[in-house]
Design a protein around this motif. Structure first.
Motif, PDB file in Angstrom:
ATOM      1  N   ALA A  31       0.820  -1.209   0.000  1.00 15.99           N
ATOM      2  CA  ALA A  31       0.000   0.000   0.000  1.00 15.99           C
ATOM      3  C   ALA A  31       0.851   1.255   0.000  1.00 15.99           C
ATOM      4  CB  ALA A  31      -0.927  -0.001   1.213  1.00 15.99           C
ATOM      5  N   LEU A  32       2.083   1.151   0.521  1.00 12.95           N
ATOM      6  CA  LEU A  32       2.985   2.298   0.539  1.00 12.95           C
ATOM      7  C   LEU A  32       3.806   2.397  -0.733  1.00 12.95           C
ATOM      8  CD1 LEU A  32       4.395   2.185   4.183  1.00 12.95           C
ATOM      9  CD2 LEU A  32       3.096   4.059   3.177  1.00 12.95           C
ATOM     10  N   ALA A  33       4.284   1.264  -1.210  1.00 12.04           N
ATOM     11  CA  ALA A  33       5.222   1.271  -2.334  1.00 12.04           C
ATOM     12  C   ALA A  33       4.581   1.800  -3.608  1.00 12.04           C
ATOM     13  CB  ALA A  33       5.768  -0.138  -2.559  1.00 12.04           C
ATOM     14  N   GLN A  34       3.343   1.422  -3.872  1.00 14.27           N
ATOM     15  CA  GLN A  34       2.724   1.800  -5.149  1.00 14.27           C
ATOM     16  C   GLN A  34       2.551   3.310  -5.305  1.00 14.27           C
ATOM     17  OE1 GLN A  34      -0.898  -0.265  -6.002  1.00 14.27           O
ATOM     18  NE2 GLN A  34      -1.132   0.644  -8.037  1.00 14.27           N
ATOM     19  N   PRO A  35       1.915   4.023  -4.341  1.00 10.68           N
ATOM     20  CA  PRO A  35       1.746   5.464  -4.543  1.00 10.68           C
ATOM     21  C   PRO A  35       3.064   6.236  -4.514  1.00 10.68           C
ATOM     22  CG  PRO A  35       0.972   4.803  -2.375  1.00 10.68           C
ATOM     23  CD  PRO A  35       1.219   3.548  -3.136  1.00 10.68           C
ATOM     24  N   LEU A  36       4.089   5.657  -3.879  1.00 11.02           N
ATOM     25  CA  LEU A  36       5.394   6.315  -3.854  1.00 11.02           C
ATOM     26  C   LEU A  36       6.262   5.921  -5.042  1.00 11.02           C
ATOM     27  CD1 LEU A  36       6.245   5.970  -0.041  1.00 11.02           C
ATOM     28  CD2 LEU A  36       5.453   8.011  -1.243  1.00 11.02           C
ATOM     29  N   SER A  37       5.729   5.036  -5.895  1.00  7.47           N
ATOM     30  CA  SER A  37       6.467   4.540  -7.077  1.00  7.47           C
ATOM     31  C   SER A  37       7.800   3.915  -6.679  1.00  7.47           C
ATOM     32  CB  SER A  37       6.704   5.691  -8.072  1.00  7.47           C
ATOM     33  OG  SER A  37       5.494   6.240  -8.505  1.00  7.47           O
ATOM     34  N   LEU A  38       7.758   3.074  -5.663  1.00  8.13           N
ATOM     35  CA  LEU A  38       8.966   2.421  -5.149  1.00  8.13           C
ATOM     36  C   LEU A  38       8.790   0.907  -5.177  1.00  8.13           C
ATOM     37  CD1 LEU A  38       9.651   4.598  -1.971  1.00  8.13           C
ATOM     38  CD2 LEU A  38      10.774   4.783  -4.198  1.00  8.13           C
ATOM     39  N   SER A  39       9.912   0.219  -5.310  1.00  9.42           N
ATOM     40  CA  SER A  39       9.921  -1.234  -5.146  1.00  9.42           C
ATOM     41  C   SER A  39       9.985  -1.537  -3.657  1.00  9.42           C
ATOM     42  CB  SER A  39      11.147  -1.820  -5.843  1.00  9.42           C
ATOM     43  OG  SER A  39      12.327  -1.436  -5.152  1.00  9.42           O
ATOM     44  N   PRO A  40       9.680  -2.782  -3.247  1.00 11.20           N
ATOM     45  CA  PRO A  40       9.789  -3.127  -1.828  1.00 11.20           C
ATOM     46  C   PRO A  40      11.178  -2.846  -1.259  1.00 11.20           C
ATOM     47  CG  PRO A  40       8.533  -4.802  -2.973  1.00 11.20           C
ATOM     48  CD  PRO A  40       9.067  -3.880  -4.027  1.00 11.20           C
ATOM     49  N   GLU A  42      13.338  -0.565  -2.304  1.00  5.88           N
ATOM     50  CA  GLU A  42      13.510   0.884  -2.191  1.00  5.88           C
ATOM     51  C   GLU A  42      12.732   1.440  -1.004  1.00  5.88           C
ATOM     52  OE1 GLU A  42      14.176   2.109  -6.893  1.00  5.88           O
ATOM     53  OE2 GLU A  42      12.137   1.813  -6.099  1.00  5.88           O
ATOM     54  N   LEU A  43      11.573   0.843  -0.734  1.00  6.65           N
ATOM     55  CA  LEU A  43      10.781   1.277   0.410  1.00  6.65           C
ATOM     56  C   LEU A  43      11.516   0.988   1.717  1.00  6.65           C
ATOM     57  CD1 LEU A  43       8.054   2.467   1.307  1.00  6.65           C
ATOM     58  CD2 LEU A  43       7.197   0.122   1.451  1.00  6.65           C
ATOM     59  N   GLN A  44      12.158  -0.175   1.801  1.00  5.26           N
ATOM     60  CA  GLN A  44      12.939  -0.501   2.988  1.00  5.26           C
ATOM     61  C   GLN A  44      14.086   0.486   3.179  1.00  5.26           C
ATOM     62  OE1 GLN A  44      14.112  -4.610   2.593  1.00  5.26           O
ATOM     63  NE2 GLN A  44      11.997  -5.336   2.460  1.00  5.26           N
ATOM     64  N   THR A  45      14.725   0.858   2.071  1.00  2.00           N
ATOM     65  CA  THR A  45      15.809   1.839   2.151  1.00  2.00           C
ATOM     66  C   THR A  45      15.288   3.183   2.633  1.00  2.00           C
ATOM     67  OG1 THR A  45      17.021   0.742   0.374  1.00  2.00           O
ATOM     68  CG2 THR A  45      17.587   3.047   0.821  1.00  2.00           C
ATOM     69  N   LEU A  46      14.112   3.560   2.138  1.00  2.11           N
ATOM     70  CA  LEU A  46      13.510   4.823   2.551  1.00  2.11           C
ATOM     71  C   LEU A  46      13.167   4.808   4.033  1.00  2.11           C
ATOM     72  CD1 LEU A  46      12.498   7.580   1.456  1.00  2.11           C
ATOM     73  CD2 LEU A  46      10.268   6.492   1.125  1.00  2.11           C
ATOM     74  N   ALA A  47      12.624   3.698   4.517  1.00  3.50           N
ATOM     75  CA  ALA A  47      12.300   3.580   5.937  1.00  3.50           C
ATOM     76  C   ALA A  47      13.559   3.689   6.788  1.00  3.50           C
ATOM     77  CB  ALA A  47      11.591   2.260   6.207  1.00  3.50           C
ATOM     78  N   LEU A  48      14.645   3.073   6.334  1.00  2.00           N
ATOM     79  CA  LEU A  48      15.909   3.154   7.056  1.00  2.00           C
ATOM     80  C   LEU A  48      16.420   4.586   7.088  1.00  2.00           C
ATOM     81  CD1 LEU A  48      18.329   1.878   8.469  1.00  2.00           C
ATOM     82  CD2 LEU A  48      19.294   1.359   6.212  1.00  2.00           C
ATOM     83  N   GLU A  49      16.308   5.276   5.955  1.00  2.46           N
ATOM     84  CA  GLU A  49      16.766   6.669   5.908  1.00  2.46           C
ATOM     85  C   GLU A  49      15.952   7.534   6.858  1.00  2.46           C
ATOM     86  OE1 GLU A  49      17.224  10.373   2.736  1.00  2.46           O
ATOM     87  OE2 GLU A  49      16.787   8.348   2.009  1.00  2.46           O
ATOM     88  N   ALA A  50      14.645   7.301   6.905  1.00  2.37           N
ATOM     89  CA  ALA A  50      13.793   8.068   7.819  1.00  2.37           C
ATOM     90  C   ALA A  50      14.210   7.821   9.268  1.00  2.37           C
ATOM     91  CB  ALA A  50      12.331   7.700   7.611  1.00  2.37           C
TER      92      ALA A  50
END
Length: 326
Positions: A31-40, A42-50
């Protein structure tokens, strides 16, 4: 990328801003990856950066969520706060961010606007000292004070009013019977054992004989503290503390006490202070002053009785309490 970030979330990058905004409730990865145009991945990397920026992102089988009580705009609205507010992941200084927002020609910050950041790279206290509490476990924020509370005469009383408001809000979120923190002149909240819980910083811009603008900053340790300092959780071990609820209470209390007449501010501050009647050392502009803190003036200045019997009036300075708190 489609869409634009909510202006409540102007962090170091619009993608992280949108990610944080989406986490007001637990969200599965898909549900998060699709609207952010991210792969799973990339989403994990984004969560780590946050997380590295100080945002308390939690992950579980249900997906990602912010830790309970994270002071996002939605969380503050749920606590009844309706003022202008921005939640940031990482900034240089919230003091500077408030001024930048106030100077925005397209969307200037209104009076009372507040900015909170989980991490400050250049957070500062009095006399340029570094202030760096634990990200995700503190409240570090700044408020643009309304013009109607500003005058050259009222400025010295505003840190005292903020201290009263801070103490009041903290006590309102602690269980009955908790040992109360005390106020140290001019800008600290101390735990009963004397360790620092919070600091207050007032920065004002003067023009001629008037105050052009003033920004009030507060750093409060909530569930963790740097070595040698204290946090609210130390006062009530095991008691749940909700940062969003605490911040909403604090902002309301600040707005109230900054408008209270000076005589009432002095009375409330004196009732909660741990400075008057104590032996102190004050690093003032003219040098070190030693003696007994004996009174406040009408304008919130500290009067110190020296061993030589001279009463000195100090408008600003760093106070060290001599001897253990009782």
């Amino acid at each position: 990328m489609p869409g634009s970030p909510n202006p409540d979330f102007p962090t170091t990058g619009p993608l992280i801003a949108r990610f944080i905004e989406a986490l007001d409730s637990a969200q599965p990865e898909a549900a998060l990856a699709q609207p952010l145009s991210l792969s799973p991945g990339e989403l994990q990397t984004l969560a780590l950066e946050a997380r590295q920026l100080g945002v308390p992102v939690e992950s579980s089988g249900a997906g990602y969520a912010l830790a309970a009580g994270t002071p996002t705009p939605a969380a503050l609205r749920a606590e009844g706060f309706t003022g202008a507010y921005r939640y940031l992941a990482q900034v240089g200084s919230t003091q500077d961010e408030v001024r930048r927002w106030a100077d925005d020609p397209h969307d200037p910050a209104p009076p009372g606007a507040a900015v909170l950041a989980e991490t400050q790279l250049a957070g500062r206290g009095r006399r340029g000292r570094v202030w760096q509490p634990t990200p995700g476990q503190a409240l570090t924020f700044s408020v643009l004070l309304p013009a109607e509370v500003l005058s050259p005469d009222s400025l010295p009383l505003l840190p005292l009013a903020a201290g009263v408001a801070l103490r009041e809000a903290c006590l309102g979120r602690l269980p009955p019977g908790t040992a109360a923190p005390g106020l140290k002149w001019p800008n600290d909240l101390l735990a009963p054992d004397g360790r620092k819980l919070a600091g207050i910083l007032l920065e004002a811009e003067l023009r001629g004989g008037s105050v052009r603008r003033a920004v009030l900053g507060i750093g409060l340790n909530v569930t963790s503290a740097p070595p040698g300092a204290a946090c609210l959780a130390d006062l009530a071990p095991g008691y749940p503390l909700n940062r969003a609820a605490l911040l909403a209470s604090l902002l309301r209390s600040l707005d109230l006490w900054c408008r209270v007449p000076g005589s009432e501010v002095r009375q409330a501050w004196q009732a909660a202070n741990v400075t008057l009647g104590r032996d102190v050392q004050v690093q003032a502009a003219g040098g070190l002053v030693q003696g007994r803190a004996c009174a406040l003036t009408e304008w919130g200045e500290l009067q110190v009785l020296t061993p030589q019997g001279q009463t000195l009036t100090i408008g600003a300075g760093d106070v060290e309490l001599v001897g253990a708190l009782r």
